[in-house]
Design a protein around this motif. Sequence first.
Motif, PDB file in Angstrom:
ATOM      1  N   ASP A 172      81.059  78.277  68.804  1.00  0.00           N
ATOM      2  CA  ASP A 172      80.294  77.444  68.267  1.00  0.00           C
ATOM      3  C   ASP A 172      80.492  76.022  68.750  1.00  0.00           C
ATOM      4  N   ALA A 173      79.496  75.022  68.472  1.00  0.00           N
ATOM      5  CA  ALA A 173      79.470  73.650  69.003  1.00  0.00           C
ATOM      6  C   ALA A 173      78.499  72.978  68.377  1.00  0.00           C
ATOM      7  N   ASP A 174      78.763  71.753  68.065  1.00  0.00           N
ATOM      8  CA  ASP A 174      77.937  70.586  67.618  1.00  0.00           C
ATOM      9  C   ASP A 174      77.089  70.030  68.699  1.00  0.00           C
ATOM     10  N   LEU A 175      77.365  70.146  69.864  1.00  0.00           N
ATOM     11  CA  LEU A 175      76.567  69.937  71.003  1.00  0.00           C
ATOM     12  C   LEU A 175      76.933  70.785  72.349  1.00  0.00           C
ATOM     13  N   VAL A 176      76.023  71.141  72.932  1.00  0.00           N
ATOM     14  CA  VAL A 176      76.331  71.967  74.145  1.00  0.00           C
ATOM     15  C   VAL A 176      75.549  71.395  75.362  1.00  0.00           C
ATOM     16  N   VAL A 177      76.425  70.845  76.371  1.00  0.00           N
ATOM     17  CA  VAL A 177      75.787  70.219  77.672  1.00  0.00           C
ATOM     18  C   VAL A 177      75.845  71.340  78.629  1.00  0.00           C
ATOM     19  N   ASP A 178      74.535  71.637  79.519  1.00  0.00           N
ATOM     20  CA  ASP A 178      74.576  72.562  80.644  1.00  0.00           C
ATOM     21  C   ASP A 178      74.790  71.718  81.712  1.00  0.00           C
ATOM     22  N   THR A 179      75.832  71.841  82.595  1.00  0.00           N
ATOM     23  CA  THR A 179      75.833  71.177  83.706  1.00  0.00           C
ATOM     24  C   THR A 179      76.279  72.306  84.793  1.00  0.00           C
ATOM     25  N   THR A 180      75.509  73.304  84.834  1.00  0.00           N
ATOM     26  CA  THR A 180      75.884  74.544  85.636  1.00  0.00           C
ATOM     27  C   THR A 180      75.102  74.496  87.007  1.00  0.00           C
ATOM     28  N   GLY A 181      74.498  73.360  87.350  1.00  0.00           N
ATOM     29  CA  GLY A 181      74.073  73.189  88.713  1.00  0.00           C
ATOM     30  C   GLY A 181      72.653  73.918  88.955  1.00  0.00           C
ATOM     31  N   ARG A 182      72.584  73.967  90.325  1.00  0.00           N
ATOM     32  CA  ARG A 182      71.072  74.606  90.842  1.00  0.00           C
ATOM     33  C   ARG A 182      70.844  75.851  90.322  1.00  0.00           C
ATOM     34  N   GLY A 183      71.970  76.983  90.252  1.00  0.00           N
ATOM     35  CA  GLY A 183      71.902  78.081  89.594  1.00  0.00           C
ATOM     36  C   GLY A 183      71.702  78.460  88.317  1.00  0.00           C
ATOM     37  N   GLN A 306      62.890  69.265  90.023  1.00  0.00           N
ATOM     38  CA  GLN A 306      62.699  68.430  88.685  1.00  0.00           C
ATOM     39  C   GLN A 306      62.333  69.131  87.427  1.00  0.00           C
ATOM     40  N   ARG A 307      63.052  69.041  86.334  1.00  0.00           N
ATOM     41  CA  ARG A 307      62.798  70.078  85.075  1.00  0.00           C
ATOM     42  C   ARG A 307      62.795  68.730  83.981  1.00  0.00           C
ATOM     43  N   ARG A 308      61.756  68.393  83.457  1.00  0.00           N
ATOM     44  CA  ARG A 308      61.362  67.501  82.588  1.00  0.00           C
ATOM     45  C   ARG A 308      61.793  67.793  81.333  1.00  0.00           C
ATOM     46  N   PHE A 309      62.962  68.229  80.756  1.00  0.00           N
ATOM     47  CA  PHE A 309      63.336  68.601  79.586  1.00  0.00           C
ATOM     48  C   PHE A 309      63.284  67.377  78.534  1.00  0.00           C
ATOM     49  N   GLU A 310      63.147  66.202  78.894  1.00  0.00           N
ATOM     50  CA  GLU A 310      62.800  64.911  78.163  1.00  0.00           C
ATOM     51  C   GLU A 310      61.571  64.871  77.559  1.00  0.00           C
ATOM     52  N   LYS A 311      60.518  65.705  78.167  1.00  0.00           N
ATOM     53  CA  LYS A 311      59.098  65.698  77.635  1.00  0.00           C
ATOM     54  C   LYS A 311      58.867  66.934  76.878  1.00  0.00           C
ATOM     55  N   ALA A 312      59.809  67.918  76.694  1.00  0.00           N
ATOM     56  CA  ALA A 312      59.608  69.248  75.832  1.00  0.00           C
ATOM     57  C   ALA A 312      60.308  68.900  74.354  1.00  0.00           C
ATOM     58  N   ALA A 313      59.632  69.828  73.777  1.00  0.00           N
ATOM     59  CA  ALA A 313      60.357  69.939  72.247  1.00  0.00           C
ATOM     60  C   ALA A 313      61.594  70.604  72.360  1.00  0.00           C
ATOM     61  N   MET A 314      62.462  70.201  72.879  1.00  0.00           N
ATOM     62  CA  MET A 314      63.971  70.781  72.925  1.00  0.00           C
ATOM     63  C   MET A 314      64.706  70.929  71.416  1.00  0.00           C
ATOM     64  N   ALA A 324      71.175  70.891  87.069  1.00  0.00           N
ATOM     65  CA  ALA A 324      70.357  71.665  86.252  1.00  0.00           C
ATOM     66  C   ALA A 324      69.207  71.156  85.875  1.00  0.00           C
ATOM     67  N   ALA A 325      69.311  69.922  85.987  1.00  0.00           N
ATOM     68  CA  ALA A 325      67.942  69.132  85.422  1.00  0.00           C
ATOM     69  C   ALA A 325      67.197  68.727  86.582  1.00  0.00           C
ATOM     70  N   THR A 326      67.773  67.897  87.592  1.00  0.00           N
ATOM     71  CA  THR A 326      67.130  67.402  88.767  1.00  0.00           C
ATOM     72  C   THR A 326      68.323  67.704  89.892  1.00  0.00           C
ATOM     73  N   SER A 327      67.628  68.452  90.783  1.00  0.00           N
ATOM     74  CA  SER A 327      68.482  68.670  91.973  1.00  0.00           C
ATOM     75  C   SER A 327      67.607  68.240  93.126  1.00  0.00           C
ATOM     76  N   LEU A 328      68.453  67.668  94.094  1.00  0.00           N
ATOM     77  CA  LEU A 328      67.832  67.003  95.137  1.00  0.00           C
ATOM     78  C   LEU A 328      68.232  67.149  96.624  1.00  0.00           C
ATOM     79  N   ASN A 329      67.695  67.212  97.434  1.00  0.00           N
ATOM     80  CA  ASN A 329      67.663  67.338  98.928  1.00  0.00           C
ATOM     81  C   ASN A 329      68.900  66.212  99.150  1.00  0.00           C
ATOM     82  N   PRO A 330      70.365  66.937  99.712  1.00  0.00           N
ATOM     83  CA  PRO A 330      71.245  66.232  99.675  1.00  0.00           C
ATOM     84  C   PRO A 330      71.411  65.382 100.863  1.00  0.00           C
TER      85      PRO A 330
END
Length: 484
Positions: A172-183, A306-314, A324-330
């Motif tokens: 259980d969690a009050d907040l979940v943060v996904d930082t699992t990267g490109r995959g 680029q995944r626009r989570f901030e524009k979706a009804a999350m 996981a949200a924005t991955s960039l050419n290194p």
Amino acid sequence: MTHQPTGHTRAVILGGSLAGTLAAAALAPHVAEVLVLERDRTLPETAAPRPRLPQAAHAHMLWSGGADAIEDLLPGTTDRWLGAGAHRIPIPNGMVSYSAAGWYRRWSETHYLIGASRDLIDWGVRTAALAIPNVRVRTGMTVTSLVGDASKVTGVRVRGEGKEGKEESVIDADLVVDTTGRGSKVLEWLAQIGGPVVEETVVDAGVRYASRRYRAPEGAEADWPVIHIQADPREGKPGQVVSIISIEDGQWHVSLSGTRGGEPTADEALFEEFARAVRHPLAAEFLARAEPISDVVVYGRTANRQRRFEKAAMPAGFVVLGDAATSLNPVYGHGMSAAALGAVALRDTAAKTPVNAPEFAAQAQKAVVRPADAAWLLAVGQDRFYPGTIGKAPSLADKLAARYVHRLSRTAIGNFHVVKALTDVMTMKKPASVLGKPGVLFAAARGLRRPLLKGPELTEREQSILDREPLLRGPHEDAGRVGR
């Protein structure tokens, strides 16, 4: 102000790499418990490789914007890095850079970068973050799904290895943060709970990396500049780049990269040949006087996504940060800095709104995307122009912006005010909007104040390395000297 957590407020971070441990540090002052769930069975206690971080084998630039953000979140981290052998490299005087517009002058210091392996950078952050009293980590945990529905995430379902084999449980969690990267499987997880369809943009220039480490020549182990030969997207051919960065243990970390149709290979015999064939052979001349001490490692998962989570009804209670949200050419070196600045934005949002408030996740997602957006524009503003790039073709606005940036790059060669503004943006200390300020616009219109350089600006010590005989005689033994 910092909101003191009421009851047992728990934040669960998915992934224990750089973005995950920075997110843990960001949230620790604002919740009772931060739990980091890491898929690897162990996390190194030293600056050692992690099996699920293949990009660590390639040269990384931690610009001052990102390094300062990390220091803000975890004071003392910079000293930890430097104490372990990392280098603080001043910019622009500590960079010998051949841009699309020509050789940059080595003006006085305005910014800096940290020269270190990715393993060392991650170790420094991980050590500090996991030492925070209310942060703990569970390793060997695979997240299989989110728990909750389209309106709110209340936790995660995980699979761990127990005495009876693979065991599933709910955390259980009050907040979940996904930082699992490109995959990350975040789009799949959202679909499973009836979540929104998220807008996704991909710009893929087909960049492939080939990297290896060299033992720096005697006298070049420290206080050594970054050597960076850039591509020119206007040439209408694949863009090829070479970078040499000083890291710990008296080593140079060398990375080659090429866009689709001009990729480097894993063939050791072709490594320095590729470096010699880019727009200028300076880096190859230095490599000819250094000793390779590792195999060549290649990597090709480099698309800008680029995944626009901030524009979706999350759903409430769920935030996505980092690759996981924005991955960039290194090749532009902004991934770590964007993640760090995103973590600072996460912390600042938590200082204003309790993490268990219904509106927190939406506010946080909008805040963390701002530095990622800036890095995205820097990357795709170049990558769209290479042959064979997959994604939306450059618009008229893109072409005009690219022409303006090239004009600025050319002007920067002879104008300190412009090079300062460009470096502000490149190091992620300031947003790209500073390039539109009146003083910068006027300087761009006026053009060069000093002439273009005919070659790289090298110190006597740097030139002395080139004056030595190459370590290995080969087909380029009669190549002309670079520099004087």
